[in-house]
Enzyme design. Structure first.
Site, PDB file in Angstrom:
ATOM      1  N   VAL A   9       0.875  -1.122   0.119  1.00 16.36           N
ATOM      2  CA  VAL A   9       0.020  -0.185   0.161  1.00 16.36           C
ATOM      3  C   VAL A   9       0.946   1.208  -0.040  1.00 16.36           C
ATOM      4  O   VAL A   9       2.110   1.012   0.305  1.00 16.36           O
ATOM      5  CB  VAL A   9      -0.971  -0.001   1.264  1.00 16.36           C
ATOM      6  CG1 VAL A   9      -2.031  -1.058   0.939  1.00 16.36           C
ATOM      7  CG2 VAL A   9      -0.347  -0.024   2.465  1.00 16.36           C
ATOM      8  N   SER A  10       0.393   2.243  -0.534  1.00 16.64           N
ATOM      9  CA  SER A  10       1.291   3.532  -0.806  1.00 16.64           C
ATOM     10  C   SER A  10       1.485   4.242   0.550  1.00 16.64           C
ATOM     11  O   SER A  10       2.489   5.024   0.803  1.00 16.64           O
ATOM     12  CB  SER A  10       0.643   4.260  -1.785  1.00 16.64           C
ATOM     13  OG  SER A  10       0.411   3.611  -2.946  1.00 16.64           O
ATOM     14  N   THR A  11       0.587   4.311   1.432  1.00 20.04           N
ATOM     15  CA  THR A  11       0.795   5.210   2.859  1.00 20.04           C
ATOM     16  C   THR A  11       0.491   4.184   4.045  1.00 20.04           C
ATOM     17  O   THR A  11       0.006   3.264   3.843  1.00 20.04           O
ATOM     18  CB  THR A  11      -0.406   6.438   2.639  1.00 20.04           C
ATOM     19  OG1 THR A  11      -1.454   5.819   2.893  1.00 20.04           O
ATOM     20  CG2 THR A  11      -0.201   7.181   1.580  1.00 20.04           C
TER      21      THR A  11
END
Length: 192
Positions: free
Chosen positions: A9-11
């Site tokens: 996931v990006s964050t």
């Protein structure tokens, strides 16, 4: 022959739960997971997974954008896997490089990525030319070279190259380049 999963996931506030559930349902023996931006170069879990896999293994991801930043990056990853004789699977589009259809899909993705890149560069060149024709595009200003006299003055006053760069708001490499150019034209003693 193991099935290796990769989830990202990006964050930090995003959740890996859905990806982990899909990878577990796909029979993954081991799952590498990380919370890192797709554009970030340093993804230690991806690097560890690529290092870990062995001939006969299968790398499985839920979606293409979870593993690669761009089509080129995807193709680089797949090339690394193919060199190790590792299969690559993407669950949401049913891509499997162990089949001829999967290899064809991957080749088409590569061709589309290359086409998109060339179209973007063409539009960029056209936009720059239009701006130049309208007198609105001058290119990047050579800010450091414009400050060469100031650089030489500060250096002659005994400031370090780093302090000179900081004071003038330019890069240290530019200060070194200006000093080197000055030495070659013999306008400055070589001790600076």
């Amino acid at each position: 022959m193991a099935i290796i999963g990769y989830a990202r996931v990006s964050t930090l506030d995003q959740d890996l739960t859905a990806q982990l559930a899909q990878l577990n349902a796909a029979g993954c023996d081991r799952i590498y997971k990380e919370k890192a931006s797709g554009v970030k170069q340093d993804r230690p879990e991806l690097a560890a997974m690529l290092d870990y896999v062995r001939e006969g293994d299968t790398v499985t991801v839920c979606k293409l954008d979870r593993v690669a930043r761009s089509t080129k990056h995807l193709l680089d990853i797949v090339d690394t896997l193919e060199a190790k004789r590792v299969t690559f699977k993407v669950l949401n589009i049913n891509l499997d490089t162990s089949s001829p259809t999967g290899k064809l899909m991957l080749s088409m993705l590569g061709a589309i990525g290359q086409f998109e890149r060339e179209m973007m560069l063409e539009r960029q060149r056209e936009g720059i030319q239009l701006a130049k024709d309208a007198g609105a595009y001058k290119g990047r200003k050579p800010t450091a070279r414009e400050k060469a006299a100031d650089v030489m003055q500060l250096l002659s006053e005994g400031l370090t190259k780093e302090a000179t760069a900081e004071r003038l708001g330019i890069g240290v490499a530019s200060v070194y380049r200006i000093a080197k150019d000055a030495r070659t034209t013999a306008t400055l003693p070589t001790s600076i």
